[in-house]
Design a protein around this motif. Structure first.
Motif, mmCIF file in Angstrom:
data_model
loop_
_atom_site.group_PDB
_atom_site.id
_atom_site.type_symbol
_atom_site.label_atom_id
_atom_site.label_comp_id
_atom_site.label_asym_id
_atom_site.label_seq_id
_atom_site.Cartn_x
_atom_site.Cartn_y
_atom_site.Cartn_z
ATOM 1 N N ARG A 88 0.840 -1.210 0.000
ATOM 2 C CA ARG A 88 0.000 0.000 0.000
ATOM 3 C C ARG A 88 0.872 1.257 0.000
ATOM 4 N NH1 ARG A 88 -5.270 1.095 1.585
ATOM 5 N NH2 ARG A 88 -5.557 -1.079 2.157
ATOM 6 N N ALA A 89 1.929 1.260 0.809
ATOM 7 C CA ALA A 89 2.816 2.435 0.884
ATOM 8 C C ALA A 89 3.565 2.653 -0.429
ATOM 9 C CB ALA A 89 3.799 2.264 2.039
ATOM 10 N N LEU A 90 4.009 1.579 -1.050
ATOM 11 C CA LEU A 90 4.709 1.715 -2.337
ATOM 12 C C LEU A 90 3.769 2.253 -3.411
ATOM 13 C CD1 LEU A 90 6.823 -1.549 -2.201
ATOM 14 C CD2 LEU A 90 7.757 0.770 -2.450
ATOM 15 N N VAL A 91 2.548 1.724 -3.467
ATOM 16 C CA VAL A 91 1.573 2.211 -4.449
ATOM 17 C C VAL A 91 1.227 3.667 -4.158
ATOM 18 C CG1 VAL A 91 -0.774 1.946 -5.352
ATOM 19 C CG2 VAL A 91 0.661 -0.074 -5.004
ATOM 20 N N ALA A 92 1.050 4.024 -2.894
ATOM 21 C CA ALA A 92 0.734 5.413 -2.541
ATOM 22 C C ALA A 92 1.838 6.365 -2.989
ATOM 23 C CB ALA A 92 0.501 5.537 -1.036
ATOM 24 N N ALA A 93 3.088 5.931 -2.862
ATOM 25 C CA ALA A 93 4.206 6.787 -3.267
ATOM 26 C C ALA A 93 4.214 7.020 -4.773
ATOM 27 C CB ALA A 93 5.527 6.170 -2.822
ATOM 28 N N VAL A 94 4.019 5.969 -5.552
ATOM 29 C CA VAL A 94 4.018 6.159 -7.012
ATOM 30 C C VAL A 94 2.747 6.901 -7.444
ATOM 31 C CG1 VAL A 94 2.969 3.977 -7.816
ATOM 32 C CG2 VAL A 94 4.738 5.089 -9.179
ATOM 33 N N GLU A 95 1.667 6.673 -6.746
ATOM 34 C CA GLU A 95 0.414 7.369 -7.038
ATOM 35 C C GLU A 95 0.566 8.879 -6.812
ATOM 36 O OE1 GLU A 95 -3.803 7.477 -4.757
ATOM 37 O OE2 GLU A 95 -3.055 5.485 -5.271
ATOM 38 N N LYS A 96 1.140 9.246 -5.705
ATOM 39 C CA LYS A 96 1.329 10.668 -5.387
ATOM 40 C C LYS A 96 2.165 11.353 -6.459
ATOM 41 C CE LYS A 96 3.115 13.738 -1.835
ATOM 42 N NZ LYS A 96 3.782 13.826 -0.532
ATOM 43 N N SER A 111 -5.168 -13.121 -13.594
ATOM 44 C CA SER A 111 -6.606 -13.279 -13.350
ATOM 45 C C SER A 111 -6.904 -14.291 -12.249
ATOM 46 C CB SER A 111 -7.329 -13.680 -14.633
ATOM 47 O OG SER A 111 -6.857 -14.935 -15.088
ATOM 48 N N ARG A 112 -5.958 -15.183 -11.956
ATOM 49 C CA ARG A 112 -6.145 -16.178 -10.894
ATOM 50 C C ARG A 112 -5.779 -15.633 -9.513
ATOM 51 N NH1 ARG A 112 -2.847 -21.085 -13.829
ATOM 52 N NH2 ARG A 112 -3.959 -20.991 -15.801
ATOM 53 N N ASN A 113 -5.172 -14.472 -9.475
ATOM 54 C CA ASN A 113 -4.661 -13.918 -8.216
ATOM 55 C C ASN A 113 -5.751 -13.089 -7.539
ATOM 56 O OD1 ASN A 113 -3.253 -12.674 -6.158
ATOM 57 N ND2 ASN A 113 -1.432 -12.318 -7.397
ATOM 58 N N ARG A 114 -6.589 -13.773 -6.780
ATOM 59 C CA ARG A 114 -7.715 -13.112 -6.092
ATOM 60 C C ARG A 114 -7.237 -12.101 -5.044
ATOM 61 N NH1 ARG A 114 -10.971 -14.563 -9.823
ATOM 62 N NH2 ARG A 114 -11.708 -16.693 -9.828
ATOM 63 N N ALA A 115 -6.126 -12.407 -4.392
ATOM 64 C CA ALA A 115 -5.596 -11.482 -3.381
ATOM 65 C C ALA A 115 -5.192 -10.160 -4.026
ATOM 66 C CB ALA A 115 -4.412 -12.106 -2.655
ATOM 67 N N ALA A 116 -4.572 -10.229 -5.194
ATOM 68 C CA ALA A 116 -4.193 -8.997 -5.898
ATOM 69 C C ALA A 116 -5.431 -8.213 -6.303
ATOM 70 C CB ALA A 116 -3.338 -9.328 -7.121
ATOM 71 N N ALA A 117 -6.460 -8.900 -6.781
ATOM 72 C CA ALA A 117 -7.695 -8.211 -7.164
ATOM 73 C C ALA A 117 -8.299 -7.471 -5.974
ATOM 74 C CB ALA A 117 -8.694 -9.217 -7.745
ATOM 75 N N ARG A 118 -8.357 -8.138 -4.819
ATOM 76 C CA ARG A 118 -8.888 -7.476 -3.612
ATOM 77 C C ARG A 118 -8.034 -6.272 -3.232
ATOM 78 N NH1 ARG A 118 -9.547 -12.789 -2.141
ATOM 79 N NH2 ARG A 118 -7.657 -12.771 -0.875
ATOM 80 N N PHE A 119 -6.720 -6.455 -3.284
ATOM 81 C CA PHE A 119 -5.781 -5.395 -2.922
ATOM 82 C C PHE A 119 -5.993 -4.159 -3.806
ATOM 83 C CE2 PHE A 119 -1.551 -3.465 -3.708
ATOM 84 C CZ PHE A 119 -1.262 -3.022 -2.431
ATOM 85 N N TYR A 120 -6.017 -4.354 -5.119
ATOM 86 C CA TYR A 120 -6.158 -3.207 -6.013
ATOM 87 C C TYR A 120 -7.535 -2.558 -5.900
ATOM 88 C CZ TYR A 120 -1.632 -4.517 -7.788
ATOM 89 O OH TYR A 120 -0.294 -4.810 -7.878
ATOM 90 N N ARG A 121 -8.569 -3.351 -5.694
ATOM 91 C CA ARG A 121 -9.900 -2.757 -5.480
ATOM 92 C C ARG A 121 -9.909 -1.896 -4.220
ATOM 93 N NH1 ARG A 121 -12.247 -7.918 -7.139
ATOM 94 N NH2 ARG A 121 -13.019 -7.637 -9.244
ATOM 95 N N LYS A 122 -9.308 -2.408 -3.131
ATOM 96 C CA LYS A 122 -9.240 -1.633 -1.877
ATOM 97 C C LYS A 122 -8.531 -0.307 -2.078
ATOM 98 C CE LYS A 122 -9.082 -5.119 1.754
ATOM 99 N NZ LYS A 122 -8.199 -5.725 2.762
ATOM 100 N N LEU A 123 -7.548 -0.286 -2.980
ATOM 101 C CA LEU A 123 -6.786 0.943 -3.225
ATOM 102 C C LEU A 123 -7.483 1.875 -4.218
ATOM 103 C CD1 LEU A 123 -3.096 -0.333 -3.314
ATOM 104 C CD2 LEU A 123 -4.403 0.603 -1.411
ATOM 105 N N GLY A 124 -8.655 1.490 -4.699
ATOM 106 C CA GLY A 124 -9.423 2.366 -5.586
ATOM 107 C C GLY A 124 -9.230 2.124 -7.064
ATOM 108 N N PHE A 125 -8.597 1.022 -7.427
ATOM 109 C CA PHE A 125 -8.433 0.686 -8.841
ATOM 110 C C PHE A 125 -9.704 0.023 -9.356
ATOM 111 C CE2 PHE A 125 -4.072 1.121 -7.562
ATOM 112 C CZ PHE A 125 -3.384 1.505 -8.702
ATOM 113 N N SER A 126 -10.008 0.248 -10.626
ATOM 114 C CA SER A 126 -11.142 -0.388 -11.295
ATOM 115 C C SER A 126 -10.622 -1.291 -12.406
ATOM 116 C CB SER A 126 -12.058 0.670 -11.922
ATOM 117 O OG SER A 126 -12.564 1.522 -10.933
#
Length: 156
Positions: A88-96, A111-126
């Protein structure tokens, strides 16, 4: 924890643990090739690391010019540091940094990585697209996109 741009030598050393974890392990990434890529990207100042004292806990590589934005080409967190907010911190830094001048931030995940999908959705990605055969013929990637909010725009 500190987020910073590493020297090429430090970035290169991260290939050893990245190739040993999913999804890079099952995709067949090789340490030597990944190390060369990390060195090249670090020289171009397109790598961020999360560091605690002398330990690198996570790494992010981005491509600066991708469809009116930036693309996170690699995001990895050491398994023993998972769940501590490092990704989350790494993504926030590149996002900023991205949203100062760009409209979009992109990333893809298997597409099989459900954890990544949840992670990116939580961070506001569509989710914007399914990309069959992008990395391997038998696998699909999901392309994710996050849009800059009006409050992210740098004022003159």
């Amino acid at each position: 924890m500190r987020i910073r741009r590493p020297e090429p030598t430090l970035a290169t050393r991260q290939a050893e643990w990245v190739v040993a974890i999913e999804p890079w392990l099952s995709l067949g990434y090789k340490q030597t090739a990944l190390a060369r890529y990390l060195r090249r990207m670090a020289r171009a100042r397109q790598v961020l690391i999360a560091q605690e004292r002398t330990s690198v806990l996570g790494i992010l590589v981005f491509q600066p010019d991708f469809l009116l934005g930036r693309f996170i080409a690699l995001l990895a967190v050491r398994p023993e540091a998972a769940g501590q907010g490092i990704g989350r911190a790494l993504v926030a830094a590149v996002e900023k940094e991205t949203f100062k001048t760009r409209r979009w931030l992109y990333v893809s995940s298997d597409s099989r990585n459900r954890a990544a999908a949840r992670f990116y959705r939580k961070l506001g990605f569509s989710r914007v697209a399914r990309l069959p055969g992008l990395l391997r013929d038998d696998r699909s990637e999901i392309l994710w996109r996050k849009q800059r909010r009006p409050s992210d725009v740098a004022l003159p």
